[in-house]
Design a protein around this motif. Structure first.
Motif, mmCIF file in Angstrom:
data_model
loop_
_atom_site.group_PDB
_atom_site.id
_atom_site.type_symbol
_atom_site.label_atom_id
_atom_site.label_comp_id
_atom_site.label_asym_id
_atom_site.label_seq_id
_atom_site.Cartn_x
_atom_site.Cartn_y
_atom_site.Cartn_z
ATOM 1 N N GLU A 177 -16.103 -37.621 25.890
ATOM 2 C CA GLU A 177 -15.747 -37.441 24.474
ATOM 3 C C GLU A 177 -17.003 -37.273 23.629
ATOM 4 O O GLU A 177 -17.137 -36.317 22.875
ATOM 5 C CB GLU A 177 -14.920 -38.646 23.997
ATOM 6 C CG GLU A 177 -14.471 -38.539 22.561
ATOM 7 C CD GLU A 177 -13.353 -37.538 22.343
ATOM 8 O OE1 GLU A 177 -13.285 -36.978 21.235
ATOM 9 O OE2 GLU A 177 -12.553 -37.288 23.264
ATOM 10 N N ASP A 201 -5.704 -26.372 18.739
ATOM 11 C CA ASP A 201 -7.041 -26.898 19.007
ATOM 12 C C ASP A 201 -6.946 -28.150 19.870
ATOM 13 O O ASP A 201 -7.665 -28.314 20.856
ATOM 14 C CB ASP A 201 -7.732 -27.197 17.672
ATOM 15 C CG ASP A 201 -9.205 -27.526 17.816
ATOM 16 O OD1 ASP A 201 -9.773 -27.355 18.910
ATOM 17 O OD2 ASP A 201 -9.796 -27.964 16.813
ATOM 18 N N LYS A 202 -6.017 -29.039 19.527
ATOM 19 C CA LYS A 202 -5.820 -30.274 20.303
ATOM 20 C C LYS A 202 -5.315 -29.954 21.706
ATOM 21 O O LYS A 202 -5.744 -30.563 22.693
ATOM 22 C CB LYS A 202 -4.821 -31.173 19.564
ATOM 23 C CG LYS A 202 -4.407 -32.418 20.317
ATOM 24 C CD LYS A 202 -5.531 -33.433 20.366
ATOM 25 C CE LYS A 202 -5.076 -34.801 20.872
ATOM 26 N NZ LYS A 202 -4.857 -34.897 22.297
ATOM 27 N N SER A 251 -17.041 -29.272 20.237
ATOM 28 C CA SER A 251 -16.455 -29.909 19.057
ATOM 29 C C SER A 251 -15.694 -28.920 18.170
ATOM 30 O O SER A 251 -14.927 -29.325 17.315
ATOM 31 C CB SER A 251 -17.536 -30.610 18.237
ATOM 32 O OG SER A 251 -18.485 -29.665 17.779
ATOM 33 N N GLU A 293 -17.273 -34.624 20.390
ATOM 34 C CA GLU A 293 -17.443 -35.240 19.068
ATOM 35 C C GLU A 293 -18.589 -34.624 18.272
ATOM 36 O O GLU A 293 -19.547 -34.111 18.856
ATOM 37 C CB GLU A 293 -17.709 -36.747 19.213
ATOM 38 C CG GLU A 293 -16.508 -37.534 19.653
ATOM 39 C CD GLU A 293 -16.807 -39.028 19.769
ATOM 40 O OE1 GLU A 293 -17.970 -39.447 19.624
ATOM 41 O OE2 GLU A 293 -15.848 -39.781 20.007
ATOM 42 N N ARG A 318 -14.017 -24.249 22.165
ATOM 43 C CA ARG A 318 -12.963 -24.608 23.125
ATOM 44 C C ARG A 318 -12.234 -23.362 23.624
ATOM 45 O O ARG A 318 -11.887 -23.257 24.802
ATOM 46 C CB ARG A 318 -11.981 -25.587 22.482
ATOM 47 C CG ARG A 318 -12.614 -26.935 22.210
ATOM 48 C CD ARG A 318 -11.743 -27.844 21.382
ATOM 49 N NE ARG A 318 -12.497 -29.034 21.010
ATOM 50 C CZ ARG A 318 -12.068 -29.981 20.230
ATOM 51 N NH1 ARG A 318 -10.860 -29.896 19.694
ATOM 52 N NH2 ARG A 318 -12.818 -31.018 19.949
ATOM 53 N N TYR A 352 -10.107 -31.326 28.883
ATOM 54 C CA TYR A 352 -10.261 -32.672 29.444
ATOM 55 C C TYR A 352 -9.751 -32.706 30.881
ATOM 56 O O TYR A 352 -10.361 -33.300 31.759
ATOM 57 C CB TYR A 352 -9.453 -33.691 28.635
ATOM 58 C CG TYR A 352 -10.207 -34.374 27.534
ATOM 59 C CD1 TYR A 352 -11.061 -35.432 27.786
ATOM 60 C CD2 TYR A 352 -10.044 -33.970 26.213
ATOM 61 C CE1 TYR A 352 -11.736 -36.074 26.764
ATOM 62 C CE2 TYR A 352 -10.710 -34.595 25.178
ATOM 63 C CZ TYR A 352 -11.556 -35.657 25.463
ATOM 64 O OH TYR A 352 -12.223 -36.281 24.447
ATOM 65 N N ALA A 375 -4.568 -26.595 14.175
ATOM 66 C CA ALA A 375 -5.021 -27.925 14.604
ATOM 67 C C ALA A 375 -4.296 -28.351 15.883
ATOM 68 O O ALA A 375 -4.894 -28.945 16.784
ATOM 69 C CB ALA A 375 -4.792 -28.944 13.494
ATOM 70 N N TYR A 376 -3.013 -28.028 15.963
ATOM 71 C CA TYR A 376 -2.223 -28.402 17.141
ATOM 72 C C TYR A 376 -2.692 -27.623 18.375
ATOM 73 O O TYR A 376 -2.807 -28.176 19.468
ATOM 74 C CB TYR A 376 -0.744 -28.141 16.861
ATOM 75 C CG TYR A 376 0.174 -29.125 17.541
ATOM 76 C CD1 TYR A 376 0.400 -30.382 17.000
ATOM 77 C CD2 TYR A 376 0.821 -28.797 18.725
ATOM 78 C CE1 TYR A 376 1.246 -31.291 17.616
ATOM 79 C CE2 TYR A 376 1.672 -29.689 19.344
ATOM 80 C CZ TYR A 376 1.875 -30.935 18.801
ATOM 81 O OH TYR A 376 2.710 -31.829 19.421
ATOM 82 N N SER A 423 -8.212 -28.807 23.704
ATOM 83 C CA SER A 423 -9.032 -29.969 24.023
ATOM 84 C C SER A 423 -8.430 -30.730 25.206
ATOM 85 O O SER A 423 -9.135 -31.084 26.155
ATOM 86 C CB SER A 423 -9.132 -30.873 22.790
ATOM 87 O OG SER A 423 -9.876 -32.025 23.073
ATOM 88 N N ASP A 424 -7.119 -30.960 25.173
ATOM 89 C CA ASP A 424 -6.436 -31.651 26.271
ATOM 90 C C ASP A 424 -6.578 -30.874 27.576
ATOM 91 O O ASP A 424 -6.844 -31.452 28.634
ATOM 92 C CB ASP A 424 -4.951 -31.838 25.958
ATOM 93 C CG ASP A 424 -4.704 -32.823 24.823
ATOM 94 O OD1 ASP A 424 -5.638 -33.581 24.460
ATOM 95 O OD2 ASP A 424 -3.575 -32.825 24.283
#
Length: 198
Positions: free
Chosen positions: A58, A40-41, A69, A63, A74, A48, A37-38, A44-45
């Motif tokens: 977003e 993945d985030k 998503s 989303e 990603r 962005y 999860a970390y 995502s960052d």
């Protein structure tokens, strides 16, 4: 006085330390899920920071069922944008697969299970030798990849939004005239061919 960049770097360092401490305290299942999860985030960052800034990004991309998503999507886009290497992509996909094993099996499961252990020992971003425990390989690879994603994010620049390139009224008129002329020429050729065939 501390600069904004220094504050940001210090915040990232302290978050990373908290992340590593939390991984150590987690069960195997918790470790796999939290680590993925970390990452993945972090992906995502990174994305962005690499895409045109827009208030709808977003909803449009990240989303629900939007194209970016999922962790898998990603990973792919980060690779195709040149943000991660082929080897990093392979390790991220392996980590994603391990995460899925932990997430989708109700029975007890651990990093010592043969299938998971083998994949952990093959993670290219682990600095441990093969004799080390599989969980050690997993957390080492996750930590190294996280550092790479964060460092790459710091160097990323979003492209500017493409300026308005709609045709002017004059360009539209010229296009209409050109289309009309092409239609007339085609009609003339078809008429000539029809007369020649008769």
């Amino acid at each position: 006085m501390t600069t904004t960049v220094e504050q940001f770097l210090e915040k990232q360092r302290s978050e990373f330390m908290a992340f590593r401490q939390t991984l150590t305290k987690e069960s195997d299942r918790g470790c796999a899920l939290f680590a993925a999860a970390y990452l993945d985030k972090a992906l995502s960052d990174l994305l962005y920071l690499s895409l045109v800034a827009d208030k709808r990004i977003e909803k449009d991309l990240f989303e629900g069922t939007a194209p970016l998503s999922s962790f898998s999507a990603r990973i792919k886009l980060a690779f195709y944008l040149g943000k991660i290497s082929k080897e990093c992509r392979a390790d991220l996909d392996t980590i994603r697969g391990i995460r899925n094993d932990f997430a989708h099996h109700a029975e007890p499961i651990s990093f010592e299970d043969q299938s998971i252990a083998d994949r952990c020992r093959n993670l290219q971003f682990s600095y441990h030798d093969r004799a080390n425990r599989p969980r050690g390989h997993f957390t080492a690879a996750v930590s190294r990849i996280l550092a790479i994603l964060q460092a790459t994010g710091l160097k990323s620049e979003a492209p500017p939004t493409k300026p308005d390139d709609r045709p002017t009224a004059k360009e539209k008129e010229a296009g209409r005239l050109q289309a009309e002329q092409a239609v007339q020429e085609l009609a003339k050729k078809l008429q000539e061919k029809s007369n020649g065939d008769a």
